[in-house]
Design a protein around this motif. Structure first.
Motif, PDB file in Angstrom:
ATOM      1  N   ASN A  48       0.797  -1.231   0.000  1.00  0.00           N
ATOM      2  CA  ASN A  48       0.000   0.000   0.000  1.00  0.00           C
ATOM      3  C   ASN A  48       0.827   1.278   0.000  1.00  0.00           C
ATOM      4  O   ASN A  48       0.361   2.320  -0.432  1.00  0.00           O
ATOM      5  CB  ASN A  48      -0.946   0.001   1.204  1.00  0.00           C
ATOM      6  CG  ASN A  48      -2.081  -1.000   1.035  1.00  0.00           C
ATOM      7  OD1 ASN A  48      -2.327  -1.482  -0.063  1.00  0.00           O
ATOM      8  ND2 ASN A  48      -2.747  -1.326   2.123  1.00  0.00           N
ATOM      9  N   ASN A  49       2.044   1.200   0.529  1.00  0.00           N
ATOM     10  CA  ASN A  49       2.855   2.418   0.607  1.00  0.00           C
ATOM     11  C   ASN A  49       3.984   2.447  -0.416  1.00  0.00           C
ATOM     12  O   ASN A  49       4.918   3.243  -0.309  1.00  0.00           O
ATOM     13  CB  ASN A  49       3.439   2.569   2.020  1.00  0.00           C
ATOM     14  CG  ASN A  49       2.342   2.716   3.058  1.00  0.00           C
ATOM     15  OD1 ASN A  49       1.318   3.330   2.787  1.00  0.00           O
ATOM     16  ND2 ASN A  49       2.539   2.141   4.220  1.00  0.00           N
ATOM     17  N   ASP A 104       2.145  -2.520   8.306  1.00  0.00           N
ATOM     18  CA  ASP A 104       3.238  -1.609   8.643  1.00  0.00           C
ATOM     19  C   ASP A 104       4.573  -2.345   8.766  1.00  0.00           C
ATOM     20  O   ASP A 104       5.326  -2.174   9.723  1.00  0.00           O
ATOM     21  CB  ASP A 104       2.924  -0.869   9.946  1.00  0.00           C
ATOM     22  CG  ASP A 104       3.824   0.347  10.140  1.00  0.00           C
ATOM     23  OD1 ASP A 104       4.328   0.889   9.131  1.00  0.00           O
ATOM     24  OD2 ASP A 104       4.034   0.747  11.304  1.00  0.00           O
ATOM     25  N   ARG A 159       7.436   0.016   6.962  1.00  0.00           N
ATOM     26  CA  ARG A 159       6.638   1.154   6.483  1.00  0.00           C
ATOM     27  C   ARG A 159       5.782   0.791   5.268  1.00  0.00           C
ATOM     28  O   ARG A 159       5.376   1.656   4.493  1.00  0.00           O
ATOM     29  CB  ARG A 159       7.541   2.366   6.147  1.00  0.00           C
ATOM     30  CG  ARG A 159       8.304   2.885   7.344  1.00  0.00           C
ATOM     31  CD  ARG A 159       9.088   4.139   6.990  1.00  0.00           C
ATOM     32  NE  ARG A 159      10.080   3.884   5.967  1.00  0.00           N
ATOM     33  CZ  ARG A 159      11.277   3.368   6.214  1.00  0.00           C
ATOM     34  NH1 ARG A 159      11.625   3.050   7.455  1.00  0.00           N
ATOM     35  NH2 ARG A 159      12.141   3.178   5.242  1.00  0.00           N
ATOM     36  N   ASN A 160       5.486  -0.509   5.105  1.00  0.00           N
ATOM     37  CA  ASN A 160       4.606  -0.969   4.031  1.00  0.00           C
ATOM     38  C   ASN A 160       3.538  -1.892   4.606  1.00  0.00           C
ATOM     39  O   ASN A 160       3.798  -2.662   5.538  1.00  0.00           O
ATOM     40  CB  ASN A 160       5.391  -1.743   2.967  1.00  0.00           C
ATOM     41  CG  ASN A 160       6.234  -0.841   2.096  1.00  0.00           C
ATOM     42  OD1 ASN A 160       5.712   0.011   1.385  1.00  0.00           O
ATOM     43  ND2 ASN A 160       7.548  -1.009   2.169  1.00  0.00           N
TER      44      ASN A 160
END
Length: 231
Positions: free
Chosen positions: A42-43, A210, A213-214
């Protein structure tokens, strides 16, 4: 007397061999899994759920069983998932996935006759990486606890059997589900070894919140065929 002693010794050795054969059982299987699925980070661009190519992998498991009630049986399962998305940018796949997946399971046989029931726990490992079209790589090297269960049934005098198997983890912002169902036909079935062919369907999903950071979401699903042996 010496003849009698020799006969008793030979009988003892023979019975010892039979006892050892009954004490320990080794189960193994190997199969080819034809899977597809989806990948999403998502990130990390392209910020969307992407369909994976149809791929295939060899998967196998080995289990050691014994009759000591308080000591669990042991099982190992392994598969390498190496695939990429159907869509690409400038010849580079939106996502490329290369992931080793292994389960290390300790379990007890609750039932072992016409109906089989095993329950246990263990650990599952994920080791590999996901790379997007821009070359950004997210490495995964994690171990999570799992619960394990399998239930099966045999159709007497036919060589036919069926089973369903599940491992599940929901720990430290990670949720993993691995489920399969299969049917099997034993074409060799005697006191020394059982050998059968099998066909089934497997679904494996990974949801890591998370992670570096993903938010990583992967699913792999598809049919498989293979061989199973019980010594």
């Amino acid at each position: 007397m010496k003849v009698a002693q020799a006969g008793l010794l030979a009988l003892g050795v023979g019975l010892s061999g039979l006892a050892q054969a009954d004490l320990v059982a080794l189960k193994g299987d190997i199969s080819y899994w034809a899977y597809d699925g989806h990948a999403e980070m998502n990130n990390t661009a392209p910020f969307s759920k992407e369909k994976l190519d149809n791929e295939g992998a060899v998967q196998f498991s080995v289990a050691l069983e014994h009759p000591v009630p308080i000591i669990p049986n042991a099982k190992i399962r392994y598969v390498n998932l190496d695939t990429q998305t159907e869509k690409s940018v400038a010849g580079q796949s939106n996502y490329a996935v290369n992931l080793d997946h292994a389960d290390f399971i300790l379990y007890y046989e609750i039932l072992d006759n016409v109906v089989d029931l095993d329950i246990g726990a263990g650990a599952t490992t994920l080791n590999g990486d996901i790379t997007n079209f821009a070359g950004q790589r997210t490495s995964i090297d994690e171990t999570y606890p799992i619960i394990y269960g399998t239930v099966g049934g045999k159709l007497p005098f036919t060589g036919l059997s069926a089973k369903a198997e599940l491992t599940y983890s929901n720990f430290d912002d990670a949720q993993l589900t691995d489920a399969l169902a299969e049917i099997q036909y034993n074409f060799i079935d005697n006191m020394l070894v059982d050998v059968g062919v099998k066909a089934g369907y497997r679904i494996f999903t990974v949801d890591l919140d998370d992670y570096n950071r993903n938010d990583i979401k992967l699913d792999f699903k598809g049919p498989y065929i293979g061989l199973n042996a019980h010594f």
